[in-house]
Design an enzyme around this catalytic site. Structure first.
Site, short mmCIF file in Angstrom:
data_model
loop_
_atom_site.label_atom_id
_atom_site.label_comp_id
_atom_site.label_asym_id
_atom_site.label_seq_id
_atom_site.Cartn_x
_atom_site.Cartn_y
_atom_site.Cartn_z
N TRP A 148 -9.64 108.18 58.21
CA TRP A 148 -8.59 107.80 59.15
C TRP A 148 -7.81 106.57 58.68
O TRP A 148 -6.75 106.27 59.22
CB TRP A 148 -9.21 107.48 60.53
CG TRP A 148 -10.40 106.57 60.41
CD1 TRP A 148 -11.71 106.96 60.32
CD2 TRP A 148 -10.40 105.15 60.30
NE1 TRP A 148 -12.52 105.86 60.16
CE2 TRP A 148 -11.75 104.72 60.15
CE3 TRP A 148 -9.40 104.17 60.33
CZ2 TRP A 148 -12.11 103.38 60.01
CZ3 TRP A 148 -9.77 102.84 60.19
CH2 TRP A 148 -11.11 102.46 60.05
N ASN A 149 -8.35 105.80 57.71
CA ASN A 149 -7.74 104.49 57.44
C ASN A 149 -6.40 104.59 56.69
O ASN A 149 -5.51 103.79 56.92
CB ASN A 149 -8.72 103.57 56.71
CG ASN A 149 -9.15 104.10 55.37
OD1 ASN A 149 -9.12 105.31 55.13
ND2 ASN A 149 -9.55 103.22 54.48
N LYS A 172 -9.26 118.99 56.26
CA LYS A 172 -9.95 118.56 57.49
C LYS A 172 -9.64 117.07 57.66
O LYS A 172 -10.25 116.21 57.02
CB LYS A 172 -11.46 118.80 57.36
CG LYS A 172 -12.36 117.92 58.23
CD LYS A 172 -12.21 118.15 59.71
CE LYS A 172 -13.15 117.27 60.51
NZ LYS A 172 -12.68 115.86 60.64
N PRO A 173 -8.65 116.74 58.51
CA PRO A 173 -8.35 115.32 58.70
C PRO A 173 -9.45 114.67 59.54
O PRO A 173 -10.19 115.36 60.24
CB PRO A 173 -7.03 115.32 59.49
CG PRO A 173 -6.62 116.74 59.63
CD PRO A 173 -7.80 117.59 59.34
N GLY A 223 -14.26 109.25 52.22
CA GLY A 223 -14.87 108.73 53.45
C GLY A 223 -16.02 107.82 53.09
O GLY A 223 -16.10 107.30 51.97
N SER A 224 -16.94 107.66 54.03
CA SER A 224 -18.03 106.70 53.80
C SER A 224 -19.09 107.29 52.87
O SER A 224 -19.23 108.51 52.73
CB SER A 224 -18.66 106.34 55.14
OG SER A 224 -19.24 107.49 55.71
N GLU A 245 -14.79 110.25 46.90
CA GLU A 245 -14.14 108.94 46.98
C GLU A 245 -14.76 108.24 48.19
O GLU A 245 -14.41 108.53 49.33
CB GLU A 245 -12.63 109.11 47.20
CG GLU A 245 -11.90 109.83 46.08
CD GLU A 245 -11.85 109.03 44.81
OE1 GLU A 245 -12.10 107.81 44.85
OE2 GLU A 245 -11.59 109.62 43.76
N CYS A 279 -10.33 101.00 51.65
CA CYS A 279 -11.50 101.25 50.80
C CYS A 279 -11.50 100.31 49.59
O CYS A 279 -12.55 99.83 49.17
CB CYS A 279 -11.54 102.71 50.35
SG CYS A 279 -10.02 103.24 49.55
N GLU A 369 -20.01 97.28 53.51
CA GLU A 369 -18.57 97.37 53.73
C GLU A 369 -18.25 96.87 55.14
O GLU A 369 -18.75 97.41 56.13
CB GLU A 369 -18.17 98.84 53.57
CG GLU A 369 -16.72 99.05 53.34
CD GLU A 369 -16.40 100.53 53.10
OE1 GLU A 369 -17.06 101.41 53.70
OE2 GLU A 369 -15.50 100.79 52.30
P1 NDP Z 1 -16.42 109.08 57.44
O1 NDP Z 1 -17.36 109.25 56.32
O2 NDP Z 1 -16.97 108.78 58.78
O3 NDP Z 1 -15.54 110.41 57.62
C1 NDP Z 1 -14.76 110.95 56.56
C2 NDP Z 1 -14.45 112.40 56.88
O4 NDP Z 1 -15.65 113.17 56.81
C3 NDP Z 1 -13.88 112.62 58.28
O5 NDP Z 1 -12.90 113.64 58.25
C4 NDP Z 1 -15.10 113.07 59.02
O6 NDP Z 1 -14.81 113.80 60.17
C5 NDP Z 1 -15.78 113.94 57.99
N1 NDP Z 1 -17.19 114.22 58.25
C6 NDP Z 1 -18.05 113.57 59.08
N2 NDP Z 1 -19.29 114.13 59.02
C7 NDP Z 1 -19.21 115.14 58.12
C8 NDP Z 1 -20.16 116.08 57.60
N3 NDP Z 1 -21.44 116.08 57.98
N4 NDP Z 1 -19.73 116.97 56.68
C9 NDP Z 1 -18.44 116.96 56.26
N5 NDP Z 1 -17.51 116.11 56.71
C10 NDP Z 1 -17.88 115.20 57.63
O7 NDP Z 1 -15.38 107.98 56.96
P2 NDP Z 1 -14.25 107.29 57.80
O8 NDP Z 1 -13.30 108.34 58.33
O9 NDP Z 1 -14.86 106.35 58.76
O10 NDP Z 1 -13.44 106.49 56.68
C11 NDP Z 1 -13.78 105.21 56.26
C12 NDP Z 1 -14.55 105.26 54.96
O11 NDP Z 1 -13.79 105.92 53.99
C13 NDP Z 1 -14.85 103.89 54.40
O12 NDP Z 1 -16.16 103.86 53.89
C14 NDP Z 1 -13.85 103.77 53.25
O13 NDP Z 1 -14.25 102.89 52.24
C15 NDP Z 1 -13.81 105.17 52.78
N6 NDP Z 1 -12.59 105.40 52.02
C16 NDP Z 1 -12.67 105.61 50.68
C17 NDP Z 1 -11.53 105.78 49.93
C18 NDP Z 1 -11.60 106.04 48.47
O14 NDP Z 1 -10.60 106.53 47.94
N7 NDP Z 1 -12.68 105.77 47.78
C19 NDP Z 1 -10.19 105.70 50.54
C20 NDP Z 1 -10.23 105.50 51.94
C21 NDP Z 1 -11.39 105.35 52.65
P3 NDP Z 1 -14.77 113.04 61.58
O15 NDP Z 1 -13.75 111.95 61.44
O16 NDP Z 1 -14.34 114.12 62.49
O17 NDP Z 1 -16.16 112.52 61.83
#
Ligand code: NDP
Length: 496
Positions: A148-149, A172-173, A223-224, A245, A279, A369
């Site tokens: 989302w960031n 999948k946003p 994501g995380s 990532e 990130c 983080e």
């Molecule tokens: P999350 O890991 O919580 O979520 C990322 C995505 O994964 C969301 O779309 C989420 O859906 C989805 N998701 C959640 N659970 C599952 C699962 N079990 N299987 C598959 N997909 C799933 O991260 P955030 O959205 O909180 O984003 C912040 C994080 O992203 C930070 O750690 C940041 O550092 C990292 N990030 C990394 C970047 C990079 O390029 N390295 C760039 C930007 C951010 P839902 O939201 O519906 O839970």
């Protein structure tokens, strides 16, 4: 049943995901939630669309991708307003984020043919009767899971590479930013109405998990780190490859010959842009002793001018506020000092700029983080100590160095995928530079040539043009042939 609304926290009601602004609670929009069957059906449709998309060839895809780029640019104000509404991000930050997305889209569209198109390889003497060819074939359907960031830039990077390489994409946003994701899909459909080459599936984490198991050829996850491990476990069931990532704890090193004002300005920007929800945000600074005091003063002065609700938007994901509060409290409890902000900085949905010094290395503020507008500054004796401390983290995403004589040498020694010298974050804005991390920050690359190759498989083809010069791979070879092979090997490779 009507669920309680916390501004910014997504709500699912009667199969519909409702997205709201984290500060005002104003509704940003609604999208239908996909169940597992809907995800599988979307991927099936995408597989059909991918065949048509591939049939357009590099030139046909380039032309359509560039039209999508132009449409995004023409409607940049609309997208920025939507981003401000859905995430709370300041308008200028939304525009800058879109600029990065446009750069990656443009670069991938223009360079896919050169990077991925068929090419002949050089002849090798031991198999001189064969010519070799290599080409890159798309996976079919790529699933892109985004955070989302940076809800525009982070998905558009892999989407650009995947589409330019000839794949269809199912996005999948994040559940916090579905409306921006849908905007991207809808605008793409305006320029490519023929087939559903780019689609979205919406919902909570289980929808992302379903996408990993839906028959896609590859997953691009941003994501995380914790979720990345779940994604990889789901992908492992069917050996689906993934580019990851994940999170970071990026460091900036300020060396003795740095321009202190420029370093302070870039440190504040790198740490506090997007309210620190970046990130590749700078979370730790290591400044060498001779310039430490001047640097801390400059950072404090510059960060002190930033206002919440203006340059510093709200924290987009409400539960992240507890993490930021815990990190600041832990830093202070362990002996750190706040030279700006501190314990009172957290005023939901805002966190005001916080600069911490003397924070022990075992504090959560130094190890995990934070994802808020906080920055720690640590005094070090010299660049060697700075590098050692900067690398003392399981993460390894980006980083930055300010200095003159040794800056690039220091940059090389940072354990990370990217480093900016005399700036922060700049590598994310260059379409021709690969982007990705090491360790707990993930693996694989998006952007640039590596980012294009990530979304295609290499296919090697040899074509025999004549009789064998050194027959080896045949039962008809003779002892004389083997003797010749040994003789040739000695001439070619046996000399000291
Ligand atoms: P999350 O890991 O919580 O979520 C990322 C995505 O994964 C969301 O779309 C989420 O859906 C989805 N998701 C959640 N659970 C599952 C699962 N079990 N299987 C598959 N997909 C799933 O991260 P955030 O959205 O909180 O984003 C912040 C994080 O992203 C930070 O750690 C940041 O550092 C990292 N990030 C990394 C970047 C990079 O390029 N390295 C760039 C930007 C951010 P839902 O939201 O519906 O839970």
């Amino acid at each position: 049943m009507t669920a309680t609304r916390v501004p910014g926290t997504p709500v699912v009601e009667d199969g519909v995901l409702i997205s709201t602004n984290p500060a005002s609670g104003a509704e940003a929009g609604r999208v239908p939630v996909a169940d597992t069957e809907a995800v599988t059906e979307t991927v099936r449709r995408a597989a059909e669309a991918a065949r048509w998309w591939q049939s357009l060839g590099y030139d046909g895809r380039r032309e359509r991708l560039l039209r999508w780029r132009s449409l995004i640019v023409r409607r940049i104000e609309e997208l920025a307003e939507l981003t401000t509404l859905e995430t709370g991000k300041p308008h200028g930050d939304a525009v800058v984020e879109t600029t990065g997305a446009v750069e990656h889209l443009d670069w991938a569209a223009r360079n896919a043919k050169r990077v991925l198109g068929p090419r002949r390889t050089r002849t090798r003497l031991l198999v001189a009767e064969h010519t070799g060819h290599v080409e890159y074939q798309p996976y079919g359907v790529v699933g892109v899971i985004g955070p989302w960031n940076y809800p525009i830039l982070t998905p558009v990077g892999p989407i650009s590479g995947a589409l330019a390489a000839g794949n269809a994409v199912v996005l999948k946003p994040s559940e916090y930013t579905p409306i921006i994701g849908q905007w991207l899909v809808d605008t793409f459909a305006e320029v490519v109405p023929e087939q559903p080459v780019l689609q979205a599936v919406h919902g909570l984490g289980d929808v992302g998990a379903a996408l990993c198991r839906s028959g896609v050829g590859k997953i691009s996850f941003t994501g995380s780190t914790a979720t990345a491990k779940k994604v990889l476990a789901a992908c492992a069931e069917n050996l689906v490859p993934a580019v990851i990532e994940a999170g970071g704890k990026d460091a900036l090193i300020v060396d003795a010959d740095a321009d202190i004002q420029a370093a302070a300005e870039a440190a504040v920007w790198g740490a506090m842009t997007n309210a620190g929800q970046t990130c590749i945000g700078i979370e730790r600074v290591y400044a060498v002793a001779p310039i430490y005091d001047a640097f801390v003063n400059a950072v404090t002065e510059k960060a002190g001018k930033l206002r919440t609700g203006e340059e510093i938007g709200p924290i987009t994901m409400p539960r992240q506020i507890d993490v930021i509060r815990e990190h600041i409290d832990d830093a202070l409890a362990k002996g750190g000092k706040a030279v700006l902000g501190g314990a009172d900085a957290v005023q939901p949905p805002y966190v005001s700029p916080t600069v911490l010094v003397d924070v022990p290395a075992d504090s959560s503020e130094m190890r995990d983080e934070t994802f808020g507008p906080t920055l720690t500054i640590t005094k070090v004796a010299d660049a060697n100590e700075a590098i050692e401390k900067a690398n003392d983290t399981p993460y390894g995403l980006g980083g930055a160095v300010f200095g003159k004589k040794n800056a690039v040498r220091i940059a090389r020694r940072l354990r990370s995928g990217m480093v900016a010298v005399n700036s922060t974050l700049s590598f994310v804005g260059m379409g021709n530079l690969p982007f990705g991390g090491v360790g707990e920050s993930g693996y694989g690359r998006i952007h640039g040539e590596d980012g294009l190759r990530e979304f295609a498989r290499s296919k090697s083809i040899t074509v025999r043009r004549g009789p064998s010069v050194l027959p080896a791979m045949t039962f008809e070879r003779t002892p004389a042939n083997i003797a010749n092979i040994i003789k040739t090997l000695r001439i070619l490779y046996g000399r000291k």
